[in-house]
Write a protein that holds these residues in place. Structure first.
Motif, short mmCIF file in Angstrom:
data_model
loop_
_atom_site.label_atom_id
_atom_site.label_comp_id
_atom_site.label_asym_id
_atom_site.label_seq_id
_atom_site.Cartn_x
_atom_site.Cartn_y
_atom_site.Cartn_z
N PRO A 165 3.32 21.22 32.51
CA PRO A 165 2.36 22.00 33.30
C PRO A 165 1.40 21.14 34.10
O PRO A 165 0.85 21.59 35.11
CB PRO A 165 1.60 22.80 32.22
N LEU A 166 1.20 19.89 33.67
CA LEU A 166 0.21 19.03 34.32
C LEU A 166 0.67 18.53 35.68
O LEU A 166 -0.15 18.05 36.46
CB LEU A 166 -0.11 17.84 33.41
N VAL A 167 1.98 18.61 35.97
CA VAL A 167 2.48 18.09 37.24
C VAL A 167 2.99 19.19 38.17
O VAL A 167 3.42 18.90 39.29
CB VAL A 167 3.60 17.06 37.01
N MET A 168 2.95 20.43 37.73
CA MET A 168 3.45 21.51 38.57
C MET A 168 2.53 21.80 39.74
O MET A 168 2.95 22.37 40.75
CB MET A 168 3.66 22.78 37.73
N GLY A 169 1.26 21.43 39.62
CA GLY A 169 0.31 21.72 40.69
C GLY A 169 0.22 20.64 41.74
O GLY A 169 -0.48 20.80 42.73
N GLY A 170 0.89 19.53 41.55
CA GLY A 170 0.85 18.48 42.56
C GLY A 170 -0.36 17.58 42.44
O GLY A 170 -1.20 17.70 41.54
N ILE A 171 -0.47 16.63 43.37
CA ILE A 171 -1.51 15.61 43.32
C ILE A 171 -2.89 16.19 43.56
O ILE A 171 -3.84 15.88 42.85
CB ILE A 171 -1.19 14.50 44.35
N ARG A 172 -3.03 17.04 44.57
CA ARG A 172 -4.36 17.51 44.97
C ARG A 172 -4.89 18.62 44.06
O ARG A 172 -6.09 18.83 43.98
CB ARG A 172 -4.31 18.05 46.40
N ARG A 173 -4.00 19.32 43.38
CA ARG A 173 -4.43 20.52 42.68
C ARG A 173 -4.91 20.26 41.26
O ARG A 173 -5.81 20.93 40.77
CB ARG A 173 -3.26 21.53 42.65
N TRP A 174 -4.31 19.24 40.58
CA TRP A 174 -4.63 19.10 39.17
C TRP A 174 -4.55 17.67 38.67
O TRP A 174 -5.36 17.22 37.88
CB TRP A 174 -3.71 20.00 38.35
N MET A 175 -3.57 16.91 39.14
CA MET A 175 -3.34 15.59 38.58
C MET A 175 -4.55 14.67 38.69
O MET A 175 -4.86 13.91 37.78
CB MET A 175 -2.14 14.93 39.29
N ASP A 176 -5.25 14.71 39.83
CA ASP A 176 -6.39 13.81 40.00
C ASP A 176 -7.51 14.14 39.03
O ASP A 176 -8.12 13.25 38.42
CB ASP A 176 -6.89 13.87 41.45
N LYS A 177 -7.78 15.42 38.83
CA LYS A 177 -8.87 15.84 37.94
C LYS A 177 -8.54 15.52 36.47
O LYS A 177 -9.38 15.02 35.72
CB LYS A 177 -9.14 17.33 38.12
N TYR A 178 -7.33 15.82 36.09
CA TYR A 178 -6.89 15.58 34.71
C TYR A 178 -6.95 14.09 34.37
O TYR A 178 -7.50 13.69 33.33
CB TYR A 178 -5.47 16.12 34.55
N ASN A 179 -6.43 13.27 35.24
CA ASN A 179 -6.40 11.84 34.97
C ASN A 179 -7.78 11.20 35.08
O ASN A 179 -8.07 10.23 34.38
CB ASN A 179 -5.42 11.15 35.92
N ALA A 180 -8.64 11.73 35.94
CA ALA A 180 -10.01 11.22 36.03
C ALA A 180 -10.76 11.48 34.73
O ALA A 180 -11.53 10.62 34.26
CB ALA A 180 -10.73 11.87 37.21
N ALA A 181 -10.52 12.64 34.12
CA ALA A 181 -11.22 12.98 32.88
C ALA A 181 -10.76 12.11 31.72
O ALA A 181 -11.56 11.74 30.84
CB ALA A 181 -10.99 14.46 32.55
N LEU A 182 -9.47 11.73 31.71
CA LEU A 182 -8.93 10.99 30.57
C LEU A 182 -8.97 9.47 30.73
O LEU A 182 -8.75 8.75 29.76
CB LEU A 182 -7.50 11.43 30.30
N LEU A 183 -9.25 8.99 31.95
CA LEU A 183 -9.27 7.54 32.16
C LEU A 183 -10.30 6.84 31.27
O LEU A 183 -10.00 5.81 30.64
CB LEU A 183 -9.52 7.21 33.63
N PRO A 184 -11.54 7.34 31.17
CA PRO A 184 -12.51 6.69 30.27
C PRO A 184 -12.08 6.73 28.81
O PRO A 184 -12.39 5.81 28.05
CB PRO A 184 -13.80 7.52 30.49
N VAL A 185 -11.38 7.79 28.42
CA VAL A 185 -10.88 7.88 27.04
C VAL A 185 -9.89 6.76 26.77
O VAL A 185 -9.92 6.13 25.70
CB VAL A 185 -10.23 9.26 26.79
N TYR A 186 -9.03 6.49 27.73
CA TYR A 186 -8.03 5.44 27.57
C TYR A 186 -8.70 4.08 27.38
O TYR A 186 -8.43 3.37 26.39
CB TYR A 186 -7.10 5.41 28.78
#
Length: 545
Positions: A165-186
């Motif tokens: 589900p995380l990639v069905m929305g494409g780059i502009r719709r969801w991937m950037d927000k999801y990965n931005a939120a988890l980058l500090p966690v990593y």
């Protein structure tokens, strides 16, 4: 603009995005079209989507394994060289992608011909799926070892389904927000692992670590390490498919920070140092594996360690499944001449990934990646030479990529296939020397052969065609022209006239690739010297390559 042929149908031109196209782009991301300037991403959004590739057990394990073979110092020298080489390539490739808005599949049509290019999306989709198999297996193993209670096949399914589900929305719709939120966690999680490992284990000599027994290599240790990283040149193909969303005015900053040297300092050097440190702290110098590092992290952090492993794999798998699905869609369209919505392409890639996970994938994964790596190394070198040699493009400062204006096969296709096959055979049968040197030699061979064939390739690749819609509008990047086949409007950059229809109405690149009648008529026009035939169906194409 040229004088308009009065026998042509008038173009239906607008200067605003077609609402139907925008709605489709929310999931399709212009997978089979040129990305218009209105759909380009901001620097921050694009960097967050791309930086999903920073996190991955692959980078930690690769560095730790190399340190066990050649020592920490030689490994770090190889990593620094890789950062320089990949940083330079990333800068060049990302700038070209932003300038043209083209995917790997579309630009490959210029390099190898309308038919010869079909291998490119196949190779990229397969490689992305293999990486997804590796990363999904890691999270499934972590879940199974930490939680248990379910068959490993069920955990495999869960690991795959969680990402789709995380990639069905494409780059502009969801991937950037999801990965931005988890980058500090990593990064926060890895820093915590380092702190705990440093306080509980003796890690004083990890930078000076040397192998207990020198390995028999066909190159110095530092060069061997560099060549291993060079085997991941598929990141340049990933770069093309992501960087096409960059705004031309952001080319420099994206080329340096997003796709260039800064990115590789994080992905190779930072991850490499962490991977070597963790492996040394865990006492894995003689038996490094991805599952061993995962187990160490989970043992050290408990439930938070499991969460960190999930974050690591989930982030990088968004990129793996995104690239796999977009290229699967392009491949499906070319093979079956029918559109496959990207949502279905995502599901298909997920299903293939799961099937591979059920097999003894590691027994053939490395060999498959090595053979595909030869094709990828050659593709990258050919693309690099093409960028350097064709600074002004074919027309309008762009490469020609429209299928009806290109030969079915070009000389570049034979260069690509020949150099790739030779590289793969060298890897397979060249012993230790072949396994070590196959990638750089394939890269060099592809570049030299394509450079030698460039002029002949350029003359033979382009068809003689008249009536170009680009000549009928003032601004090819702002004007939208309606396609007679799908009734949607796309930027003039990708539009062509359809000589198989009376009045030669406009047709978009995606529909053009689906129409056998259009392709046959275009080749008949070429054979008649650039004059459209009155009845293309009565004039079969013969002998065109």
């Amino acid at each position: 603009m040229s004088t308009l042929d009065r026998s042509l149908d008038p173009l239906h031109v607008s200067y605003a995005d077609d609402p139907r196209v925008v709605k489709e782009a929310a999931t399709e991301d212009y997978t089979t079209h040129v990305v218009p300037l209105s759909w380009r991403s901001s620097k921050k959004s694009l960097s967050m989507s791309w930086y999903s590739l920073v996190s991955g057990m692959f980078y930690l394990v690769t560095a730790a394994t190399l340190a066990a073979v050649v020592g920490t110092v030689d490994t770090l020298i190889g990593i620094v060289l890789a950062c320089v080489a990949f940083g330079a390539l990333g800068y060049i490739f990302s700038g070209y992608a932003a300038k043209t808005g083209l995917t790997v599949a579309l630009i490959s049509q210029r390099l190898f011909g309308a038919s010869g290019s079909i291998v490119a999306p196949l190779i990229l989709a397969a490689t992305s799926i293999y990486y997804a198999v590796f990363e999904s297996s890691m999270i499934a193993h972590a879940f199974s070892a930490s939680i248990g209670g379910l068959d490993i096949r069920v955990w495999y399914a869960i690991a795959v389904v969680m990402n789709l589900p995380l990639v069905m929305g494409g780059i502009r719709r969801w991937m950037d927000k999801y990965n931005a939120a988890l980058l500090p966690v990593y990064w926060g999680g890895l820093i915590l692992v380092i702190i705990l490992a440093a306080t509980r284990m003796d890690t004083s000599a990890w930078l000076a670590h040397t192998p207990q027994q020198a390995a028999s290599l066909a190159a110095p240790g530092w060069l061997y390490a560099f060549f291993i990283y060079l085997g991941v040149l598929v990141l340049m193909m990933f770069t093309m498919d992501f960087a096409r969303f960059g705004k031309p005015r952001d080319t420099k900053i994206n080329g340096i920070a997003t796709f260039g040297p800064v990115f590789y300092v994080f992905v190779y050097l930072a991850n490499g140092l962490i991977g070597i440190f963790i492996a040394y702290a865990a006492g894995l110098a003689g038996g490094i594996s991805s599952t061993a590092i995962v187990d160490f992290i989970v043992t050290l952090l408990g439930g938070w360690g499991l969460f960190l492993v999930w974050v690591t794999q989930a982030r990088i798998n968004t990129a793996n499944f995104y690239v796999a699905s977009t290229n699967m869609e392009a491949l499906w369209t070319r093979l079956f001449r029918t559109r496959l919505p990207r949502v279905w392409a995502v599901l298909l890639c997920g299903a293939i990934t799961y099937v591979f996970m059920l097999t003894d994938v590691l027994s053939y994964l490395l060999v498959a990646l090595a053979w595909q790596g030869a094709f990828i190394a050659s593709w990258v070198s050919i693309m690099l030479v093409h960028i350097i040699f064709s600074a002004g493009g074919d027309k309008n400062d762009l490469p020609e990529f429209r299928p009806g204006r290109l030969a079915r096969f070009t000389l570049g296709a034979w260069v690509w296939i020949g150099s790739s096959v030779l590289g793969a055979l060298f890897y397979q049968f060249g012993g230790a020397f072949g396994a070590t040197w196959s990638t750089p030699l394939t890269f060099a061979l592809g570049a030299l052969l394509y450079a030698a064939a460039f002029k002949a390739q350029s003359r033979a690749a382009l068809l003689r065609r008249a009536n170009d819609p680009r000549d009928e509008v003032e601004d090819i990047w702002e004007a939208r022209i309606r396609c007679h086949a799908c009734d949607h409007s796309y930027i003039a950059v990708e539009m062509d006239r359809d000589p198989s229809q009376t009045g030669q109405p406009a047709i978009c690149t995606a529909c053009a690739g689906l129409s056998k009648e259009y392709l046959a008529a275009c080749r008949n026009e070429h054979l008649s010297g650039g004059i459209a035939a009155a009845d293309p169906a009565r004039q079969p194409v013969q002998g065109l390559r």
